[in-house]
Motif scaffolding. Structure first.
Motif, short mmCIF file in Angstrom:
data_model
loop_
_atom_site.label_atom_id
_atom_site.label_comp_id
_atom_site.label_asym_id
_atom_site.label_seq_id
_atom_site.Cartn_x
_atom_site.Cartn_y
_atom_site.Cartn_z
N SER A 25 0.85 -1.19 0.00
CA SER A 25 0.00 0.00 0.00
C SER A 25 0.88 1.24 0.00
O SER A 25 2.05 1.19 0.37
N GLY A 26 0.28 2.35 -0.43
CA GLY A 26 1.02 3.60 -0.44
C GLY A 26 0.94 4.26 -1.80
O GLY A 26 0.04 4.02 -2.59
N ARG A 27 1.97 5.07 -2.09
CA ARG A 27 1.97 5.88 -3.30
C ARG A 27 2.52 5.06 -4.48
O ARG A 27 3.59 5.33 -5.02
N ILE A 28 1.72 4.09 -4.88
CA ILE A 28 2.13 3.11 -5.89
C ILE A 28 1.56 3.47 -7.24
O ILE A 28 0.35 3.60 -7.39
N ASP A 72 -2.80 -11.19 -6.44
CA ASP A 72 -4.06 -10.53 -6.75
C ASP A 72 -3.69 -9.09 -7.09
O ASP A 72 -3.43 -8.28 -6.19
N ASN A 73 -3.62 -8.77 -8.37
CA ASN A 73 -3.16 -7.46 -8.79
C ASN A 73 -4.08 -6.34 -8.30
O ASN A 73 -3.63 -5.24 -7.99
N ALA A 74 -5.37 -6.62 -8.23
CA ALA A 74 -6.32 -5.60 -7.79
C ALA A 74 -6.08 -5.19 -6.34
O ALA A 74 -6.39 -4.07 -5.94
N LYS A 75 -5.52 -6.12 -5.57
CA LYS A 75 -5.25 -5.86 -4.14
C LYS A 75 -3.78 -5.60 -3.86
O LYS A 75 -3.39 -5.45 -2.69
N ASN A 76 -2.96 -5.57 -4.90
CA ASN A 76 -1.51 -5.41 -4.71
C ASN A 76 -0.98 -6.40 -3.69
O ASN A 76 -0.18 -6.06 -2.81
N THR A 77 -1.43 -7.63 -3.80
CA THR A 77 -1.11 -8.65 -2.81
C THR A 77 -0.50 -9.86 -3.49
O THR A 77 -0.94 -10.27 -4.57
N VAL A 78 0.51 -10.41 -2.84
CA VAL A 78 1.13 -11.65 -3.31
C VAL A 78 1.03 -12.69 -2.19
O VAL A 78 1.06 -12.35 -1.01
N TYR A 79 0.87 -13.93 -2.60
CA TYR A 79 0.72 -15.03 -1.66
C TYR A 79 1.82 -16.06 -1.88
O TYR A 79 2.31 -16.23 -3.00
#
Length: 121
Positions: A25-28, A72-79
């Protein structure tokens, strides 16, 4: 600034499974690369699995066939899905990302705070 927040570590018996999550999260403006590294006591930090800038995945030989990285690109999340865990997988797992920043469009690397994974025999 960018924050990488990891979760999902813990204690598991050999042969068990865990899933790690890392949310950015942040200024991405965009995330170029994102993945997982680990560091065991007395050892250097090493790549576990990561997406490169083209979206391809890279795995350490020691985890191929047992670990799977997804995102999940929409959530800027990697698992990181970890199966058939072994005691030698015990380490602090760190999320890493190279981010293109909003406005400046400069690229910077970021690290998460780390999450402990302990595998008992």
């Amino acid at each position: 600034q960018v924050q990488l927040v990891e979760s999902g570590g813990g204690l598991v018996q050999a042969g068990g499974s865990l899933r790690l999550s890392c949310a950015a999260s942040g200024r991405i403006f965009s995330i170029n690369t994102m993945g997982w590294y680990r560091q065991a006591p007395g050892k250097q930090r090493e790549l576990v699995a990561a997406f490169d800038s083209g979206g391809s995945t890279n795995y350490a030989d020691s985890v191929k066939g047992r670990f799977t990285i997804s995102r999940d690109n929409a959530k800027n999340t990697v698992y990181l899905h970890m199966n058939s865990l072994q005691p030698e997988d015990t380490a602090v797992y760190y999320c890493n990302a190279e981010v293109t920043m909003l406005i400046s469009l400069r690229k910077y690397p970021y690290w998460g705070q780390g999450t402990q994974v302990t595998v008992s025999s």
